[in-house]
Design an enzyme around this catalytic site. Sequence first.
Site, PDB file in Angstrom:
ATOM      1  N   ARG A 107      51.369  70.017  43.608  1.00  0.00           N
ATOM      2  CA  ARG A 107      50.011  69.521  44.218  1.00  0.00           C
ATOM      3  C   ARG A 107      49.075  69.459  43.121  1.00  0.00           C
ATOM      4  O   ARG A 107      49.339  69.704  41.895  1.00  0.00           O
ATOM      5  CB  ARG A 107      49.679  70.391  45.491  1.00  0.00           C
ATOM      6  CG  ARG A 107      49.376  71.694  45.235  1.00  0.00           C
ATOM      7  CD  ARG A 107      48.763  72.304  46.439  1.00  0.00           C
ATOM      8  NE  ARG A 107      48.721  73.992  46.002  1.00  0.00           N
ATOM      9  CZ  ARG A 107      48.203  74.808  46.810  1.00  0.00           C
ATOM     10  NH1 ARG A 107      47.791  74.480  48.090  1.00  0.00           N
ATOM     11  NH2 ARG A 107      48.185  75.898  46.625  1.00  0.00           N
ATOM     12  N   ASN A 145      41.361  70.101  48.738  1.00  0.00           N
ATOM     13  CA  ASN A 145      41.923  71.633  48.877  1.00  0.00           C
ATOM     14  C   ASN A 145      41.800  72.339  47.421  1.00  0.00           C
ATOM     15  O   ASN A 145      42.284  71.809  46.560  1.00  0.00           O
ATOM     16  CB  ASN A 145      43.199  71.659  49.275  1.00  0.00           C
ATOM     17  CG  ASN A 145      43.435  73.320  49.299  1.00  0.00           C
ATOM     18  OD1 ASN A 145      43.049  73.923  50.298  1.00  0.00           O
ATOM     19  ND2 ASN A 145      44.393  73.696  48.574  1.00  0.00           N
ATOM     20  N   GLU A 146      40.665  73.437  47.478  1.00  0.00           N
ATOM     21  CA  GLU A 146      40.712  74.187  46.273  1.00  0.00           C
ATOM     22  C   GLU A 146      40.681  73.347  44.982  1.00  0.00           C
ATOM     23  O   GLU A 146      41.446  73.284  44.243  1.00  0.00           O
ATOM     24  CB  GLU A 146      41.651  75.176  46.110  1.00  0.00           C
ATOM     25  CG  GLU A 146      41.659  76.210  47.351  1.00  0.00           C
ATOM     26  CD  GLU A 146      42.589  77.590  46.960  1.00  0.00           C
ATOM     27  OE1 GLU A 146      43.679  77.357  46.301  1.00  0.00           O
ATOM     28  OE2 GLU A 146      42.289  78.405  47.636  1.00  0.00           O
ATOM     29  N   CYS A 151      41.207  67.745  32.985  1.00  0.00           N
ATOM     30  CA  CYS A 151      42.425  66.748  32.715  1.00  0.00           C
ATOM     31  C   CYS A 151      41.961  66.284  31.411  1.00  0.00           C
ATOM     32  O   CYS A 151      40.641  66.169  30.834  1.00  0.00           O
ATOM     33  CB  CYS A 151      42.471  65.503  33.686  1.00  0.00           C
ATOM     34  SG  CYS A 151      43.453  64.352  33.258  1.00  0.00           S
ATOM     35  N   CYS A 156      40.181  60.065  31.007  1.00  0.00           N
ATOM     36  CA  CYS A 156      39.084  61.129  31.202  1.00  0.00           C
ATOM     37  C   CYS A 156      38.223  61.180  29.626  1.00  0.00           C
ATOM     38  O   CYS A 156      37.032  61.465  29.590  1.00  0.00           O
ATOM     39  CB  CYS A 156      39.527  62.669  31.174  1.00  0.00           C
ATOM     40  SG  CYS A 156      39.821  63.028  33.069  1.00  0.00           S
ATOM     41  N   GLU A 311      40.491  80.275  54.348  1.00  0.00           N
ATOM     42  CA  GLU A 311      41.861  80.834  54.335  1.00  0.00           C
ATOM     43  C   GLU A 311      41.534  82.283  53.993  1.00  0.00           C
ATOM     44  O   GLU A 311      40.906  82.973  53.028  1.00  0.00           O
ATOM     45  CB  GLU A 311      42.655  80.351  53.126  1.00  0.00           C
ATOM     46  CG  GLU A 311      42.760  78.614  53.181  1.00  0.00           C
ATOM     47  CD  GLU A 311      43.484  77.966  52.041  1.00  0.00           C
ATOM     48  OE1 GLU A 311      43.996  79.053  51.194  1.00  0.00           O
ATOM     49  OE2 GLU A 311      43.620  76.845  51.804  1.00  0.00           O
TER      50      GLU A 311
HETATM   51  C1  GAL Z   1      45.518  78.803  48.701  1.00  0.00           C
HETATM   52  C2  GAL Z   1      45.654  77.484  49.174  1.00  0.00           C
HETATM   53  C3  GAL Z   1      46.570  77.289  50.227  1.00  0.00           C
HETATM   54  C4  GAL Z   1      47.695  78.069  49.879  1.00  0.00           C
HETATM   55  C5  GAL Z   1      47.463  79.470  49.920  1.00  0.00           C
HETATM   56  C6  GAL Z   1      48.696  80.237  49.497  1.00  0.00           C
HETATM   57  O1  GAL Z   1      45.003  78.910  47.414  1.00  0.00           O
HETATM   58  O2  GAL Z   1      44.463  76.658  49.239  1.00  0.00           O
HETATM   59  O3  GAL Z   1      46.867  75.840  50.410  1.00  0.00           O
HETATM   60  O4  GAL Z   1      48.529  77.536  48.989  1.00  0.00           O
HETATM   61  O5  GAL Z   1      46.532  79.642  48.455  1.00  0.00           O
HETATM   62  O6  GAL Z   1      48.370  81.531  49.473  1.00  0.00           O
HETATM   63 ZN    ZN Z   2      42.167  62.563  33.370  1.00  0.00          ZN
END
Ligand code: GAL
Ligand code: ZN
Length: 689
Positions: A107, A145-146, A151, A156, A311
């Site tokens: 990802r 996400n996070e 890059c 870039c 999370e």
């Molecule tokens: C986070 C992430 C989640 C999952 C989790 C696992 O950093 O945002 O999608 O991967 O870690 O612990």
């Molecule tokens: Zn780039």
Amino acid sequence: MIGAPRLGCAYYPEQWPRERWALDAQLMAETGLSVVRIAEFAWSRLEPSEGAFDFAWLDEAIGILAAAGHDVILGTPTAAPPAWLIEQHPEILPVRADGRVHKFGHRRHYCPNEPAMRAASERIVRALGQRFGRDERVSAWQIDNELGGRCYCETCRAAFHSWLERRYESLSTLNDVWGTAFWSQEYTAWSQVPLPDVAATPAPGPFGFSRNAPNPGLGLDFRRFSSDSLIEFLKLQTKVLRETCDPRQRITNNLMGFGFPEIDYHALAEEIDVVSWDNYPVIDTTRQWVGPALAGDAMRGLKQAPVWVLEQQAGPLGWESFRSPHPGENRLFAWQAIAHGAELVSFFRWRTARFGTEQHWHGIVDANGRLGRRRDEVRALADELAGVGDALAGAHPRGDVAVLHDYDSRFALQVQPTNPALGYEAGVRAHYAALRGLGLGVDVVSPRAPLAGYRIVVAPSLYVMDESLAETLTEYVQGGGILVLAPRTAVKDRCNAIPERPLPAWLDRLCGLEVVDYMSFGPEEGVAIRGEDDGLLAGNLHGWFERVEPATATALAVYAEGPFAGTPAVTVNEVGDGRAVYVTGVGDESALQHLYLLVAGGAGLELLVLPHDVEAAALAGKSSDLLLLFNHSDEERTVDIDVDVGNGEWRARIGSVSGGRVVLEPRGLAFLEAERAPQPASPLADTLP
Ligand code: GAL
Ligand code: ZN
């Protein structure tokens, strides 16, 4: 102000059979959860081919969750671009520092500046916004996400050139402020400017230098640019969501606590409505409470407002081997996050994945569907929170002291690390731990935050300085504040060049001294210091030592040994109504604890004597004072609560207190409440009509 905190979880309906959704939704509700975050990685299901959206399943999932009483947070899925998109536009894949392409199959495989990625992201986010932006069942959006990563692709590089051109306007300015005459690096066209050629991680070694050492100005600007690139990518999405959604739906992004060093989170936070963060305390191999506590305070400090933990670690996790929370730690760490300002704690994840990379990242429920110990613990936590919701509603963590968190300094030290003892994160952590060890509440804030309300401001590593920040700090001290500065303060300007000024640059008058010499030893090598007068200040400085020549400053402690024996080790300078304290070396635990006993005690702040591994967090409730005590050790601990601490008789809402004594079970906690003493009437009250 935090409301009564809510609990939630991450759920991935696209990873489970449809027939299971209703049962999961009901089980979540029975577990005491009321917020569910979904869809953050589901791009391939939401847009199976270019422009062909399938939102029916998401609509159904939202319906099922809402029917079970859950608030839904919708994620935008851009952290996981689908295979068809990468096939069409392989240029989306980002390039690592070592030149390797980060391929499809994981990802975060995108370059935030790549036009094809930006266009595809805008398209999916707009479609989602148009469909769910007025949907009452959806209360918030999480972007991507996070966010993270730097890059090194050609797109870039070109974007970096435009960024530099906007910043410096002329190449001759850039050549000047970077000092490119050094090693013949003068540029005659923007296109010649390289990306800093650094090793992906600094080479190991006692002094942390990587073999490649780019121009410090280039290195700092590239970090700023990379941070801006991710924030621009986020802004692309916030703009679309603000166009398409009801403002009732709040926009957030899940950040990664204090430890994550790649994005200027102060700048990012300005673009979102609520700061969220991800809390994995047991990833910290030291298993100390300081890491997640500092993270919580740093995240709350971004907006100086309540945060969401999107999370929260629910169980064992890890890529190769699991790190497992002990029984009781889910409760303990969730409570800790709440005590540091979280009004929502959402666990990662509802159920452990059956498929995919994260089979080892355990959710509340096992992969096979079994409800076990972790689920019981969360259920009990929900009941416990409900029982004290009245006291927590409207409460906020008490900020006795501000610790300054500065990304320019942090980035500059990444570019050119010196002695590891001077590492940015370690420095902040050490001062933070010493303050919190005395029971003080700490706000971790930007140097540009309003400081006047704090009795003490600590800047553990303000390596980069400019005249205007120096003025702000001077005004703070003149107004009666106590400023604590540590070694290597103000040795660089905003371009990462060395100012032609006495050190600490622009702050020498405020500190009443000049740094005239320094020595760098092995990071652990310490020398003892000895307190002047009362002799209160004791301990060691290690790794880095400075010799100062006081002008108006006086010594609080002197070096008892070492290269600068007999010269001031910690100084204080009275300026206006306040004081500037300068520590000339890296303080160990004892030195910093003594220092803050002296400084905070002298400033009249209430201090607690806390046993090892016990954390205290004080909150101001609507009409009462709250004190949470956490025992992070696996043995019973006792805390003596002075009757003078707090404003009345402490009464235990969780745990027990008797005769000022609180006994804490291993990994247990106590929640104490005291009526707030009536505030003294304003001296003006009598004169008012
Ligand atoms: C986070 C992430 C989640 C999952 C989790 C696992 O950093 O945002 O999608 O991967 O870690 O612990
Ligand atoms: Zn780039």
